[in-house]
Design an enzyme around this catalytic site. Structure first.
Site, PDB file in Angstrom:
ATOM      1  N   LYS A   1       0.651  -1.331   0.186  1.00  0.00           N
ATOM      2  CA  LYS A   1       0.144  -0.095  -0.055  1.00  0.00           C
ATOM      3  C   LYS A   1       0.764   1.112   0.004  1.00  0.00           C
ATOM      4  O   LYS A   1       0.383   2.246  -0.293  1.00  0.00           O
ATOM      5  CB  LYS A   1      -0.914  -0.089   1.104  1.00  0.00           C
ATOM      6  CG  LYS A   1      -2.066  -0.976   0.677  1.00  0.00           C
ATOM      7  CD  LYS A   1      -3.470  -0.851   1.935  1.00  0.00           C
ATOM      8  CE  LYS A   1      -4.307  -1.892   1.520  1.00  0.00           C
ATOM      9  NZ  LYS A   1      -5.592  -1.873   2.282  1.00  0.00           N
TER      10      LYS A   1
ATOM     11  N   LYS B   1      -4.620  -9.802  -5.799  1.00  0.00           N
ATOM     12  CA  LYS B   1      -5.988  -9.862  -5.130  1.00  0.00           C
ATOM     13  C   LYS B   1      -7.077  -9.017  -5.270  1.00  0.00           C
ATOM     14  O   LYS B   1      -7.132  -7.881  -5.766  1.00  0.00           O
ATOM     15  CB  LYS B   1      -5.493  -9.841  -3.512  1.00  0.00           C
ATOM     16  CG  LYS B   1      -5.912  -8.715  -2.739  1.00  0.00           C
ATOM     17  CD  LYS B   1      -6.018  -9.150  -1.038  1.00  0.00           C
ATOM     18  CE  LYS B   1      -6.301  -7.739  -0.500  1.00  0.00           C
ATOM     19  NZ  LYS B   1      -6.823  -7.999   0.732  1.00  0.00           N
TER      20      LYS B   1
ATOM     21  N   LYS C   1     -11.361  -4.243  -2.539  1.00  0.00           N
ATOM     22  CA  LYS C   1     -12.533  -3.325  -2.648  1.00  0.00           C
ATOM     23  C   LYS C   1     -12.119  -2.051  -3.385  1.00  0.00           C
ATOM     24  O   LYS C   1     -12.876  -1.508  -3.985  1.00  0.00           O
ATOM     25  CB  LYS C   1     -12.956  -2.978  -0.970  1.00  0.00           C
ATOM     26  CG  LYS C   1     -13.610  -4.034  -0.430  1.00  0.00           C
ATOM     27  CD  LYS C   1     -14.331  -3.095   0.985  1.00  0.00           C
ATOM     28  CE  LYS C   1     -13.950  -4.055   2.205  1.00  0.00           C
ATOM     29  NZ  LYS C   1     -12.580  -3.940   3.004  1.00  0.00           N
TER      30      LYS C   1
HETATM   31  N1  AQP Z   1      -9.139 -11.503  -2.123  1.00  0.00           N
HETATM   32  C1  AQP Z   1      -9.187 -11.801  -1.037  1.00  0.00           C
HETATM   33  N2  AQP Z   1      -9.404 -13.252  -0.531  1.00  0.00           N
HETATM   34  C2  AQP Z   1      -9.570 -13.700   0.405  1.00  0.00           C
HETATM   35  N3  AQP Z   1      -9.830 -13.014   1.547  1.00  0.00           N
HETATM   36  C3  AQP Z   1      -9.664 -11.540   1.478  1.00  0.00           C
HETATM   37  N4  AQP Z   1      -9.978 -10.658   2.258  1.00  0.00           N
HETATM   38  C4  AQP Z   1      -9.784  -9.571   1.727  1.00  0.00           C
HETATM   39  N5  AQP Z   1      -9.548  -9.651   0.263  1.00  0.00           N
HETATM   40  C5  AQP Z   1      -9.422 -11.161   0.148  1.00  0.00           C
HETATM   41  C6  AQP Z   1     -10.075 -10.694   3.666  1.00  0.00           C
HETATM   42  O1  AQP Z   1     -11.216 -10.133   4.220  1.00  0.00           O
HETATM   43  C7  AQP Z   1     -11.011  -9.487   5.349  1.00  0.00           C
HETATM   44  C8  AQP Z   1     -11.330  -8.018   5.564  1.00  0.00           C
HETATM   45  O2  AQP Z   1     -10.557  -7.339   4.820  1.00  0.00           O
HETATM   46  P1  AQP Z   1     -10.627  -5.639   5.190  1.00  0.00           P
HETATM   47  O3  AQP Z   1     -11.818  -5.137   4.885  1.00  0.00           O
HETATM   48  O4  AQP Z   1     -10.011  -5.553   6.726  1.00  0.00           O
HETATM   49  O5  AQP Z   1      -9.248  -5.305   4.404  1.00  0.00           O
HETATM   50  P2  AQP Z   1      -8.453  -5.929   3.271  1.00  0.00           P
HETATM   51  O6  AQP Z   1      -7.862  -7.170   3.525  1.00  0.00           O
HETATM   52  O7  AQP Z   1      -7.523  -4.738   2.889  1.00  0.00           O
HETATM   53  O8  AQP Z   1      -9.652  -6.074   2.042  1.00  0.00           O
HETATM   54  P3  AQP Z   1      -9.580  -5.342   0.762  1.00  0.00           P
HETATM   55  O9  AQP Z   1     -10.860  -5.831  -0.079  1.00  0.00           O
HETATM   56  O10 AQP Z   1      -8.465  -5.198   0.086  1.00  0.00           O
HETATM   57  O11 AQP Z   1     -10.096  -3.803   1.088  1.00  0.00           O
HETATM   58  P4  AQP Z   1      -9.217  -2.491   0.730  1.00  0.00           P
HETATM   59  O12 AQP Z   1      -9.426  -2.609  -0.757  1.00  0.00           O
HETATM   60  O13 AQP Z   1      -9.949  -1.376   1.539  1.00  0.00           O
HETATM   61  O14 AQP Z   1      -7.464  -2.636   1.381  1.00  0.00           O
HETATM   62  C9  AQP Z   1      -9.748 -10.084   5.905  1.00  0.00           C
HETATM   63  O15 AQP Z   1      -9.841 -11.327   6.622  1.00  0.00           O
HETATM   64  C10 AQP Z   1      -9.164 -10.407   4.613  1.00  0.00           C
HETATM   65  O16 AQP Z   1      -8.050 -11.502   4.857  1.00  0.00           O
END
Ligand code: AQP
Length: 326
Positions: free
Chosen positions: A111, A192, A195
């Protein structure tokens, strides 16, 4: 009874990755463990994102938790920023965490990559996450494989604190689903599914229209071999779709390979779209009931009271161990 906890950031409508990696696990284990599920809104401000509406997203995320099958009678549901003890404990834990350890976190490296101005909060994010977990003495943390390293550092911090000040925290363990641990972007399957991804076509959101979901899956990047076979290195697109299908049907990877051994990619993609749409349509119907109802406010009121009581007790115990003036 063992305790389980997880949280998701209200940074947008959650993706298939969040659903498979975290929420489905919480639903699966909610009868087995005492469960805590929160909205990680303090984490959501670690990267600048002026487009997100925290209030709206928080309510929407809770409605989605419930629609996905999280039972409010079995789970304590709360909002992280409504409980100041997480951030208070985080400071104390920061003073027991090394700069070098935080520098090695994959998420921080990803990030902050190529950016001149990233926040100190992005760097210390894993310490706040450690605080979220160990303040409740959680035994298990369901996460996707992308967050495993953060649970590991939470363990290291808890072990270090216990050694220095005497037994205080339970040492948590990650729960990672056997299949589909990391759901990849449909357009760039080496990345990956996230969001905050810029290309919407690579991401399935839980509230996407059924037709949009179908289109995204049918257009997913694959390869030219025309063989439904799991090979993450050489066939990342097809392997990702196998993971998704497997996670929605409960079939193993080899069962999926066997089922589609004579199918072309079009047939396989249609089958993946069918199972995803069928499950997400049910979730969307329930979502609309919860988002328009009054249940969420009562659930959060109860969650707030209960978790503040638990967290305060742990925070006071930590202060006593360190020897702060009382
Ligand atoms: N692609 C993924 N595959 C499996 N698990 C995933 N998680 C996220 N993306 C995947 C799991 O979702 C949980 C919560 O995630 P988060 O909202 O705290 O933030 P993150 O991991 O940073 O998810 P995003 O979607 O990538 O959000 P942004 O884009 O805002 O950074 C965790 O248990 C994570 O492992």
């Amino acid at each position: 009874m063992k305790r389980m906890l997880t949280g998701l950031q209200p940074t947008g409508v959650i993706t298939l990755g969040n659903y498979i990696g975290a929420i489905k696990q919480m639903v699966k284990y909610q009868d087995e463990y005492e469960s805590f599920l929160f909205v990680a809104d303090l984490h959501a401000i670690t990267v600048p994102n002026s487009n997100i509406n925290l209030k709206e997203n928080t309510r929407s995320l809770i409605a989605l938790y419930l629609a996905c099958g999280i039972d409010p009678k079995k789970n304590t549901i709360f909002v992280q920023s409504q409980n100041e003890y997480h951030a208070n404990l985080s400071w104390i834990l920061e003073c027991n965490t090394y700069f070098g350890e935080l520098s090695r976190m994959h998420q921080f490296k990803e990030k902050s990559k190529g950016k001149e101005n990233f926040t100190a909060g992005l760097f210390t994010y894993p310490v706040l996450m450690a605080s979220d977990i160990i303040i409740y003495d959680a035994d298990y943390v369901p996460v996707g494989i992308d967050q495993k390293q953060h649970v590991e550092i939470a363990r290291d911090i808890a072990i270090r604190f216990n050694k220095k000040y005497g037994d205080t925290f339970i040492i948590p363990e990650p729960i990672i689903s056997e299949t589909g641990t990391k759901i990849m972007d449909l357009i760039d399957p080496t990345k990956k599914m996230s969001k905050s991804s810029e290309n919407q076509n690579g991401v399935i959101r839980l509230l996407d229209e059924p037709e949009t979901i179908r289109k995204k899956i049918m257009r997913a990047t694959t390869d030219s071999e025309m063989l439904v076979k799991f090979d993450e290195e050489n066939k990342p697109g097809i392997s990702n779709l196998i993971n998704i299908y497997s996670s929605f049907t409960g079939k193993t990877v080899s069962e999926v390979e066997e089922q589609f051994k004579d199918s072309n990619y079009g047939t396989f993609k249609k089958a993946v779209a069918d199972v995803v749409v069928s499950e997400l349509e049910k979730i969307q119907i329930k979502y609309n009931e919860y988002i328009n109802g009054t249940e969420i406010d009562q659930i959060l009121k109860e969650g707030r009271e209960k978790t503040r009581m638990y967290a305060k007790a742990k925070y006071d115990a930590v202060k006593r161990k360190i020897g702060f003036y009382e």
